[in-house]
Design an enzyme around this catalytic site. Structure first.
Site, PDB file in Angstrom:
ATOM      1  N   ASN A 188       0.943  -1.162   0.166  1.00 12.58           N
ATOM      2  CA  ASN A 188       0.120   0.115  -0.045  1.00 12.58           C
ATOM      3  C   ASN A 188       0.916   1.235  -0.156  1.00 12.58           C
ATOM      4  O   ASN A 188       1.643   1.500   0.901  1.00 12.58           O
ATOM      5  CB  ASN A 188      -0.926  -0.075   1.300  1.00 12.58           C
ATOM      6  CG  ASN A 188      -1.680   1.106   1.334  1.00 12.58           C
ATOM      7  OD1 ASN A 188      -1.902   1.944   0.336  1.00 12.58           O
ATOM      8  ND2 ASN A 188      -2.202   1.475   2.479  1.00 12.58           N
ATOM      9  N   TRP A 189       1.164   2.151  -1.111  1.00  8.16           N
ATOM     10  CA  TRP A 189       1.846   2.850  -1.187  1.00  8.16           C
ATOM     11  C   TRP A 189       1.303   4.408  -0.511  1.00  8.16           C
ATOM     12  O   TRP A 189       1.891   5.246  -0.439  1.00  8.16           O
ATOM     13  CB  TRP A 189       2.021   3.301  -2.764  1.00  8.16           C
ATOM     14  CG  TRP A 189       3.149   2.404  -3.491  1.00  8.16           C
ATOM     15  CD1 TRP A 189       3.671   1.101  -2.883  1.00  8.16           C
ATOM     16  CD2 TRP A 189       3.637   2.216  -4.704  1.00  8.16           C
ATOM     17  NE1 TRP A 189       4.343   0.481  -3.768  1.00  8.16           N
ATOM     18  CE2 TRP A 189       4.302   1.155  -5.011  1.00  8.16           C
ATOM     19  CE3 TRP A 189       3.078   3.381  -5.714  1.00  8.16           C
ATOM     20  CZ2 TRP A 189       4.795   0.969  -6.410  1.00  8.16           C
ATOM     21  CZ3 TRP A 189       3.881   2.905  -6.979  1.00  8.16           C
ATOM     22  CH2 TRP A 189       4.703   1.753  -7.244  1.00  8.16           C
ATOM     23  N   LYS A 190       0.063   4.254  -0.326  1.00 12.16           N
ATOM     24  CA  LYS A 190      -0.572   5.360   0.188  1.00 12.16           C
ATOM     25  C   LYS A 190      -0.310   6.553  -0.820  1.00 12.16           C
ATOM     26  O   LYS A 190      -0.485   6.503  -1.911  1.00 12.16           O
ATOM     27  CB  LYS A 190      -0.018   5.668   1.620  1.00 12.16           C
ATOM     28  CG  LYS A 190      -0.127   4.491   2.415  1.00 12.16           C
ATOM     29  CD  LYS A 190       0.028   4.658   3.868  1.00 12.16           C
ATOM     30  CE  LYS A 190       0.056   3.248   4.535  1.00 12.16           C
ATOM     31  NZ  LYS A 190      -0.185   3.633   6.209  1.00 12.16           N
TER      32      LYS A 190
ATOM     33  N   HIS B 108      -9.750   0.809   4.751  1.00 12.74           N
ATOM     34  CA  HIS B 108      -8.511   0.919   5.223  1.00 12.74           C
ATOM     35  C   HIS B 108      -8.602   1.940   6.587  1.00 12.74           C
ATOM     36  O   HIS B 108      -9.403   2.700   6.399  1.00 12.74           O
ATOM     37  CB  HIS B 108      -7.240   1.448   4.339  1.00 12.74           C
ATOM     38  CG  HIS B 108      -6.124   1.609   4.929  1.00 12.74           C
ATOM     39  ND1 HIS B 108      -5.604   2.712   5.818  1.00 12.74           N
ATOM     40  CD2 HIS B 108      -5.082   0.696   4.819  1.00 12.74           C
ATOM     41  CE1 HIS B 108      -4.406   2.556   6.012  1.00 12.74           C
ATOM     42  NE2 HIS B 108      -3.670   1.188   5.570  1.00 12.74           N
TER      43      HIS B 108
ATOM     44  N   GLU C 196      -6.836   4.361   7.738  1.00 14.91           N
ATOM     45  CA  GLU C 196      -6.836   5.686   7.378  1.00 14.91           C
ATOM     46  C   GLU C 196      -8.026   6.369   6.858  1.00 14.91           C
ATOM     47  O   GLU C 196      -8.432   7.387   7.175  1.00 14.91           O
ATOM     48  CB  GLU C 196      -5.491   6.104   6.657  1.00 14.91           C
ATOM     49  CG  GLU C 196      -4.415   5.959   7.356  1.00 14.91           C
ATOM     50  CD  GLU C 196      -2.946   5.358   6.434  1.00 14.91           C
ATOM     51  OE1 GLU C 196      -3.147   5.484   5.333  1.00 14.91           O
ATOM     52  OE2 GLU C 196      -2.262   5.001   7.389  1.00 14.91           O
TER      53      GLU C 196
ATOM     54  N   GLU D  50      -5.887  -5.616  10.217  1.00 20.57           N
ATOM     55  CA  GLU D  50      -4.782  -4.404  10.569  1.00 20.57           C
ATOM     56  C   GLU D  50      -5.266  -3.846  11.901  1.00 20.57           C
ATOM     57  O   GLU D  50      -6.111  -2.968  11.817  1.00 20.57           O
ATOM     58  CB  GLU D  50      -4.635  -3.473   9.195  1.00 20.57           C
ATOM     59  CG  GLU D  50      -4.485  -4.099   8.106  1.00 20.57           C
ATOM     60  CD  GLU D  50      -3.736  -3.017   7.220  1.00 20.57           C
ATOM     61  OE1 GLU D  50      -2.679  -3.057   6.887  1.00 20.57           O
ATOM     62  OE2 GLU D  50      -4.549  -2.221   6.820  1.00 20.57           O
TER      63      GLU D  50
ATOM     64  N   GLY E  40       1.769   2.024  10.661  1.00 29.29           N
ATOM     65  CA  GLY E  40       2.738   3.288  10.803  1.00 29.29           C
ATOM     66  C   GLY E  40       3.392   3.690  11.914  1.00 29.29           C
ATOM     67  O   GLY E  40       3.630   4.759  12.099  1.00 29.29           O
TER      68      GLY E  40
ATOM     69  N   SER F  75       2.772  -2.065  10.311  1.00 31.30           N
ATOM     70  CA  SER F  75       4.378  -2.137  10.649  1.00 31.30           C
ATOM     71  C   SER F  75       5.213  -3.433  10.156  1.00 31.30           C
ATOM     72  O   SER F  75       6.041  -3.941  10.823  1.00 31.30           O
ATOM     73  CB  SER F  75       4.670  -1.665  12.221  1.00 31.30           C
ATOM     74  OG  SER F  75       4.178  -0.567  12.406  1.00 31.30           O
TER      75      SER F  75
ATOM     76  N   GLY G  53       2.739  -1.144   4.180  1.00 39.34           N
ATOM     77  CA  GLY G  53       2.756   0.096   3.742  1.00 39.34           C
ATOM     78  C   GLY G  53       4.187   0.747   3.645  1.00 39.34           C
ATOM     79  O   GLY G  53       4.885   0.463   2.739  1.00 39.34           O
ATOM     80  N   GLY G  54       4.592   1.638   4.737  1.00 39.97           N
ATOM     81  CA  GLY G  54       5.949   2.078   4.673  1.00 39.97           C
ATOM     82  C   GLY G  54       7.139   1.325   4.020  1.00 39.97           C
ATOM     83  O   GLY G  54       8.067   1.634   3.136  1.00 39.97           O
TER      84      GLY G  54
END
Ligand code: PGA
Length: 260
Positions: free
Chosen positions: A10-12, A95, A97, A167, A173, A213, A234-235
């Site tokens: 997930n590149w956001k 998600h 966010e 999640e 994150g 994470s 993600g990150g």
């Protein structure tokens, strides 16, 4: 039989279209022979060029969000059919966010899942408890509510097209990863809820991924956990080399049989 494993990146809101194609160009030779399913959830403007670049490979391109309507006067929104035409095969729905920053509620998430299935784009439904809910031992209750509402009235044959991602909000994150025993328990809870909704046979076919994470250092420990069919990253997914190494680590899982 070993189940298929998934790595969803997930590149956001990171990477321009140019950076996206550059990434895919670097990633492809490193994952060429992998049996792991690699999904990239990229920003809207990168879908078409990324899909063009990934065509004919086993890297699948998708989106991070969509509107619940087929079309309409919704300034700034995007429809499933538009995503599909651009080359997206899947879409993240619910998600954390989107739920927390953009205030998406259970009813909207349900409508989005229905829309995605109707317009033939694979939904990756994200669920998970907040830190407060975790500390109050409410994980089971939260998962029951979130899954019950998001998957309400979906026929079992449609349900088998869904991917689920557990999640915990407190792990996204934050650098805090859930412990394997919590992940195992939460995934078991998800599997039982799916069995109640769709029957055991269908529930067994729905991949359940862990997200929050995930890093190169913890990926093996997480994916060796029972009932984990892959990861949503993600990150750590923003670097193609790191993603390729995560894919490789999953490929080497002791429980995995060699590719046929
Ligand atoms: P993270 O994000 O890996 O950076 O915690 C996970 C996600 O957004 O799904």
């Amino acid at each position: 039989m070993t189940k298929k494993q998934y790595v969803v990146a997930n590149w956001k809101m990171y990477k321009t279209a140019h950076e996206a194609t550059d990434y895919i160009e670097k990633l492809l030779p490193q994952v060429e022979n992998s049996s792991v399913r690699i999904y990239l959830a990229v920003p809207f403007t990168s879908i078409a060029p990324a899909a063009h670049f990934a065509k004919g490979t086993h890297v699948v391109i998708g989106a991070q969000n969509m509107n619940d309507a087929r079309e309409g006067a919704f300034t700034g929104e995007i429809a499933a059919l538009m995503l599909k035409e651009a080359g997206a095969s899947f879409v993240l729905i619910g998600h954390s966010e989107r739920r927390h920053i953009f205030k998406e509620d259970a009813a909207l998430i349900h409508r989005k899942v229905i829309r995605a299935l109707q317009d033939d784009i694979q939904p990756i439904l994200c669920v998970g408890e907040t830190l407060q809910e975790f500390e109050q031992d409410q994980t089971q209750q939260v998962l029951t509510q979130q899954l019950g509402s998001a998957l309400d009235k979906i026929p079992p044959e449609e349900a088998s097209r869904i991917i689920l991602a557990y999640e915990p909000v407190w792990a996204i994150g934050t650098g805090k990863t859930a412990q394997p025993n919590h992940i195992q328990e939460a995934h078991q809870i998800c599997r039982s809820i799916l069995a109640e909704l769709f029957g055991k046979k269908i529930a067994a076919t729905i991949p359940i991924l862990y997200g929050g994470s995930v890093k190169l250092e913890n990926v093996s420990k997480i994916t060796e956990t029972d009932n984990v069919d892959g990861i949503l990253v993600g990150g750590a997914s923003l670097n193609p080399q790191t993603l390729a190494m995560m894919v490789e680590a999953i490929e080497k899982k002791p429980s995995r049989k060699p590719k046929k």
